[in-house]
Design a protein around this motif. Structure first.
Motif, PDB file in Angstrom:
ATOM      1  N   SER A   1       0.813  -1.208   0.000  1.00  0.00           N
ATOM      2  CA  SER A   1       0.000   0.000   0.000  1.00  0.00           C
ATOM      3  C   SER A   1       0.848   1.259   0.000  1.00  0.00           C
ATOM      4  O   SER A   1       1.851   1.345   0.718  1.00  0.00           O
ATOM      5  CB  SER A   1      -0.907  -0.012   1.238  1.00  0.00           C
ATOM      6  OG  SER A   1      -1.523   1.233   1.447  1.00  0.00           O
ATOM      7  N   HIS A   2       0.446   2.244  -0.779  1.00  0.00           N
ATOM      8  CA  HIS A   2       1.103   3.553  -0.764  1.00  0.00           C
ATOM      9  C   HIS A   2       0.956   4.190   0.614  1.00  0.00           C
ATOM     10  O   HIS A   2       1.878   4.839   1.127  1.00  0.00           O
ATOM     11  CB  HIS A   2       0.486   4.459  -1.828  1.00  0.00           C
ATOM     12  CG  HIS A   2       1.042   5.849  -1.838  1.00  0.00           C
ATOM     13  ND1 HIS A   2       2.355   6.127  -2.123  1.00  0.00           N
ATOM     14  CD2 HIS A   2       0.454   7.049  -1.560  1.00  0.00           C
ATOM     15  CE1 HIS A   2       2.560   7.432  -2.054  1.00  0.00           C
ATOM     16  NE2 HIS A   2       1.427   8.010  -1.702  1.00  0.00           N
TER      17      HIS A   2
ATOM     18  N   GLY B   1      13.458   2.182   7.285  1.00  0.00           N
ATOM     19  CA  GLY B   1      12.835   2.031   5.982  1.00  0.00           C
ATOM     20  C   GLY B   1      13.454   2.960   4.960  1.00  0.00           C
ATOM     21  O   GLY B   1      14.042   3.997   5.309  1.00  0.00           O
ATOM     22  N   VAL B   2      13.320   2.598   3.699  1.00  0.00           N
ATOM     23  CA  VAL B   2      13.966   3.356   2.620  1.00  0.00           C
ATOM     24  C   VAL B   2      13.485   4.806   2.566  1.00  0.00           C
ATOM     25  O   VAL B   2      14.283   5.735   2.453  1.00  0.00           O
ATOM     26  CB  VAL B   2      13.710   2.666   1.259  1.00  0.00           C
ATOM     27  CG1 VAL B   2      14.265   3.513   0.114  1.00  0.00           C
ATOM     28  CG2 VAL B   2      14.334   1.274   1.241  1.00  0.00           C
TER      29      VAL B   2
ATOM     30  N   VAL C   1      16.833  13.254  -0.071  1.00  0.00           N
ATOM     31  CA  VAL C   1      16.250  12.602  -1.250  1.00  0.00           C
ATOM     32  C   VAL C   1      14.790  12.281  -0.942  1.00  0.00           C
ATOM     33  O   VAL C   1      14.485  11.579   0.031  1.00  0.00           O
ATOM     34  CB  VAL C   1      17.004  11.299  -1.596  1.00  0.00           C
ATOM     35  CG1 VAL C   1      16.316  10.583  -2.766  1.00  0.00           C
ATOM     36  CG2 VAL C   1      18.456  11.610  -1.934  1.00  0.00           C
ATOM     37  N   THR C   2      13.886  12.790  -1.759  1.00  0.00           N
ATOM     38  CA  THR C   2      12.458  12.575  -1.555  1.00  0.00           C
ATOM     39  C   THR C   2      11.973  11.418  -2.411  1.00  0.00           C
ATOM     40  O   THR C   2      12.015  11.485  -3.644  1.00  0.00           O
ATOM     41  CB  THR C   2      11.654  13.838  -1.912  1.00  0.00           C
ATOM     42  OG1 THR C   2      12.117  14.929  -1.112  1.00  0.00           O
ATOM     43  CG2 THR C   2      10.169  13.622  -1.674  1.00  0.00           C
ATOM     44  N   VAL C   3      11.554  10.350  -1.759  1.00  0.00           N
ATOM     45  CA  VAL C   3      11.015   9.189  -2.475  1.00  0.00           C
ATOM     46  C   VAL C   3       9.531   9.434  -2.704  1.00  0.00           C
ATOM     47  O   VAL C   3       8.771   9.672  -1.756  1.00  0.00           O
ATOM     48  CB  VAL C   3      11.225   7.891  -1.673  1.00  0.00           C
ATOM     49  CG1 VAL C   3      10.577   6.713  -2.397  1.00  0.00           C
ATOM     50  CG2 VAL C   3      12.710   7.637  -1.462  1.00  0.00           C
ATOM     51  N   THR C   4       9.112   9.374  -3.963  1.00  0.00           N
ATOM     52  CA  THR C   4       7.720   9.702  -4.289  1.00  0.00           C
ATOM     53  C   THR C   4       6.889   8.496  -4.712  1.00  0.00           C
ATOM     54  O   THR C   4       5.671   8.510  -4.579  1.00  0.00           O
ATOM     55  CB  THR C   4       7.668  10.731  -5.425  1.00  0.00           C
ATOM     56  OG1 THR C   4       8.396  10.221  -6.558  1.00  0.00           O
ATOM     57  CG2 THR C   4       8.271  12.061  -4.976  1.00  0.00           C
TER      58      THR C   4
ATOM     59  N   TYR D   1      11.658   5.126  -6.270  1.00  0.00           N
ATOM     60  CA  TYR D   1      12.140   6.222  -7.108  1.00  0.00           C
ATOM     61  C   TYR D   1      12.008   7.556  -6.373  1.00  0.00           C
ATOM     62  O   TYR D   1      11.061   7.773  -5.603  1.00  0.00           O
ATOM     63  CB  TYR D   1      11.341   6.305  -8.406  1.00  0.00           C
ATOM     64  CG  TYR D   1      11.506   5.097  -9.308  1.00  0.00           C
ATOM     65  CD1 TYR D   1      12.497   5.065 -10.277  1.00  0.00           C
ATOM     66  CD2 TYR D   1      10.667   3.998  -9.175  1.00  0.00           C
ATOM     67  CE1 TYR D   1      12.657   3.954 -11.105  1.00  0.00           C
ATOM     68  CE2 TYR D   1      10.814   2.881  -9.991  1.00  0.00           C
ATOM     69  CZ  TYR D   1      11.806   2.871 -10.952  1.00  0.00           C
ATOM     70  OH  TYR D   1      11.958   1.769 -11.763  1.00  0.00           O
ATOM     71  N   SER D   2      12.950   8.454  -6.652  1.00  0.00           N
ATOM     72  CA  SER D   2      12.902   9.795  -6.074  1.00  0.00           C
ATOM     73  C   SER D   2      12.012  10.699  -6.917  1.00  0.00           C
ATOM     74  O   SER D   2      11.545  10.314  -8.000  1.00  0.00           O
ATOM     75  CB  SER D   2      14.310  10.385  -6.017  1.00  0.00           C
ATOM     76  OG  SER D   2      14.742  10.748  -7.331  1.00  0.00           O
TER      77      SER D   2
END
Length: 252
Positions: free
Chosen positions: A81-82, A174-175, A184-187, A222-223
């Motif tokens: 889940s997102h 967590g990543v 780094v912003t993971v989207t 992914y960022s």
């Protein structure tokens, strides 16, 4: 239309007897010789049919004793889940907390491991470039329920406090949270699930028969710039866990 292979026909017959409770959980099946005579097939056909049902969790083999009807197993629901990614920390921890289970894991990290060709392609780097590789064994109430191997580009985290996923002040975060700490912003992430069978090493770690059905998930984070920051191969035993995807529906 091709005729069904004999071992699949026998597997269906054995499965039917279990469903009709001719054989109950814990019952020992007749010998292969006895079943071969009854169904008029060779020992090899019976063996392949039993191996198939063992891999599916319907039967279990006991060394030196025979083949038995497996006890029903409770299956864990693992939600992909997102939302679970947004709440912070480990998604596995979030899954187990939601189920009222105790989540633990063991890990081993190696730095500067050359990226294999497939991993390099997923991370968008050259084959052989150094990565941080971490292998995981996940447990629910002390029972193994998941394996994973994670790869991160070494140059992305080298010299930072998050270079070791399970070491330092951000261990186990967590990543998503770890990458946030270095700006780094993971989207988003992608996942590609597919069915498979456990190899010898996986079977030993998961406590299942070799060849047991598993779900393999290839996941990549992914960022916001579209860069792959981590990729992982996740292995979940089908007899113990079901995978459920939760998809957000945007309101108008």
């Amino acid at each position: 239309m091709r005729e069904q292979p004999p071992y699949l026909r026998i597997a269906d017959l054995l499965r039917q007897r279990i469903a009709e409770q001719v054989w109950m959980p814990g019952d020992r099946l007749p010998s292969r010789a006895q079943l071969g005579l009854e169904f008029e097939v060779g020992d090899n056909v019976i063996r392949r049919a039993q191996e198939l049902l063992i891999s599916q969790g319907a039967l279990e083999g006991r060394a030196g004793s025979g083949t038995y009807v497996a006890e029903p197993r409770e299956r864990f629901r693992m939600v992909r889940s997102h939302y679970r990614e947004q709440v912070g920390g480990s998604p596995f921890q979030a899954d187990m907390t939601a189920l009222g289970r105790r989540a633990t894991w063991e890990s081993q990290t190696e730095a500067k491991v050359p990226a294999p060709v497939g991993v390099a392609a997923r991370l968008g780097i050259a084959e052989g470039e150094p990565c941080v590789r971490t292998t995981y064994e996940y447990f629910a109430d002390g029972k193994p329920v998941q394996l994973a191997t994670s790869w991160e580009p070494y140059e992305l985290t080298a010299g930072t406090l998050v270079v070791l996923p399970e070491g330092g002040p951000y261990a186990g975060k967590g990543v998503v949270d770890r990458m946030t700490e270095i700006g780094v912003t993971v989207t988003h992430s992608t996942e590609r699930p597919e069915p498979g069978q456990a190899d010898a090493g996986e079977a030993t770690l998961l406590g299942v028969q070799r060849g047991a059905l598993v779900t393999r998930i290839e996941r990549t984070y992914y960022s916001d710039e579209g860069r792959a920051v981590e990729t992982a191969d996740i292995v979940v035993p089908a007899a113990a866990c079901e995978i459920v995807y939760e998809v957000a529906v945007e309101g108008r």
